[in-house]
Design an enzyme around this catalytic site. Structure first.
Site, PDB file in Angstrom:
ATOM      1  N   ASP A   1       7.457  -2.217   9.372  1.00  0.00           N
ATOM      2  CA  ASP A   1       7.821  -1.779   8.067  1.00  0.00           C
ATOM      3  C   ASP A   1       9.329  -1.549   8.182  1.00  0.00           C
ATOM      4  O   ASP A   1       9.972  -1.740   7.206  1.00  0.00           O
ATOM      5  CB  ASP A   1       7.126  -0.660   7.731  1.00  0.00           C
ATOM      6  CG  ASP A   1       5.452  -0.702   7.610  1.00  0.00           C
ATOM      7  OD1 ASP A   1       5.279  -2.194   7.558  1.00  0.00           O
ATOM      8  OD2 ASP A   1       4.699   0.161   7.508  1.00  0.00           O
TER       9      ASP A   1
ATOM     10  N   SER B   1       0.781  -1.187   0.184  1.00  0.00           N
ATOM     11  CA  SER B   1       0.077   0.090   0.120  1.00  0.00           C
ATOM     12  C   SER B   1       0.932   1.214   0.137  1.00  0.00           C
ATOM     13  O   SER B   1       1.921   1.440   0.587  1.00  0.00           O
ATOM     14  CB  SER B   1      -0.867   0.082   1.225  1.00  0.00           C
ATOM     15  OG  SER B   1      -0.149  -0.032   2.525  1.00  0.00           O
TER      16      SER B   1
END
Length: 324
Positions: free
Chosen positions: A257, A8
């Site tokens: 992340d 995303s």
């Protein structure tokens, strides 16, 4: 080593609630929850798992290739990523939809409640990895991160059919996936990323035991929060790497992340997985000390000083040779 990161691309709207979510929940009324939280602040930040991972890899100098979909409002974000070492030429721009939005509230205990608007992310299923590979001269690894579910399935199948090694990383999408989809996405992965809770959920939804999953992936990489990370495979002993000492806890958003960014950068450098995990944990520590997922600065001397303190001079010497 050319690594593409699919996932995303979003704008994060981050808010802070000074109390505790748990104090507002009534056990026998959870079936009719209707709550509103008065927050103290709002930070609008760049985000999305694909972009976050690529930003971290770009900071480490490993030139990641971002693969995802965004809206016509992406120009400023693209310029930011380009300046920080990310290849954004394979980002698809929607003609009708805005870039995705993540809206998240964090309480005093660092618990989070979030919502995600997909927007242009739904067009990621239209991206073909072959075009990406042809443009850059081939791909050595594709991380398939949280994205449009159809895109995740398409990218996984394309990696298999074209013989491209891939890493499975369901992250936020695991809650909406059924067991069959998860089985498809992880089977044959070179790496399977998850946190501890997601690890149990993967086993529950697939009906596969931990050993069965280890037999279907190369390595299982499980983040353990403040305790670091554990790497397992069927062919060797587990490797556990602790986290460096934190200077403060500002915001946990994007920590996972950042770990992936550091770990993948280590793979790109050619170091072993223990060293790669150490780089990931160091980068994750920088992120938890910063509000926002791409607001930290990687200053080489500062990074190496803290890395040396956490993991020793030999480990630091090996990493320093790759860190520009």
């Amino acid at each position: 080593m050319r690594i593409a990161v699919t996932g995303s691309i979003a704008t994060d709207h981050l808010m802070t609630f000074p109390g505790r979510f748990s104090d507002q929940l009534v056990a026998d009324q959870l079936h009719t929850v209707s709550l509103s939280f008065l927050v103290d602040g709002l930070d609008v930040r760049r985000g999305g798992v694909g972009a976050n991972i690529c930003f971290g890899m770009g900071q480490l100098g490993t030139a990641p290739i971002l693969v995802g979909a965004a809206g016509s409002d992406f120009d400023e974000y693209r310029a930011w990523l380009d300046r920080h070492g990310v290849d954004t030429a394979s980002v698809r721009i929607s003609e009708v939809l805005h870039t995705a939005r993540f809206i998240c509230t964090t309480d005093a205990d660092h618990n989070q409640i979030g919502s995600f608007y997909t927007g242009a992310m739904s067009e990621a299923r239209l991206i073909e990895l072959k075009a990406v590979a042809d443009r850059v001269g081939g791909l050595d690894l594709v991380l398939i991160g949280a994205d449009d579910p159809e895109a995740m399935l398409r990218h996984t199948e394309e990696c298999r059919s074209r013989g491209i090694p891939f890493a499975a990383d369901f992250s936020q999408q695991i809650s909406r996936m059924n067991g069959e989809e998860i089985r498809i996405l992880l089977d044959g992965a070179a790496y399977l990323f998850s946190n501890e809770y997601e690890k149990g959920l993967i086993e529950s939804k697939t009906g596969w035991s931990d050993k069965e999953i280890l037999g279907r992936v190369g390595h299982r990489v499980t983040t353990l929060g403040a305790r670091g990370v554990r790497i397992e495979s069927l062919t060797g002993d587990p490797v556990e790497v602790p986290c460096p000492e934190e200077e403060l806890k500002a915001d946990p958003t994007g920590v996972g992340d950042a770990f992936r960014a550091g770990f993948l950068s280590g793979l790109a450098w050619g170091v072993d997985m223990e060293r790669a995990a150490q780089v990931g944990c160091m980068l994750a520590t920088l992120v938890i000390e910063t509000v926002g997922t791409q607001e930290y600065q990687l200053r080489r001397a500062h990074f190496m000083d803290r890395f040396t303190k956490a993991y020793g001079h030999d480990a630091a010497a090996e990493v320093a040779a790759h860190l520009s």
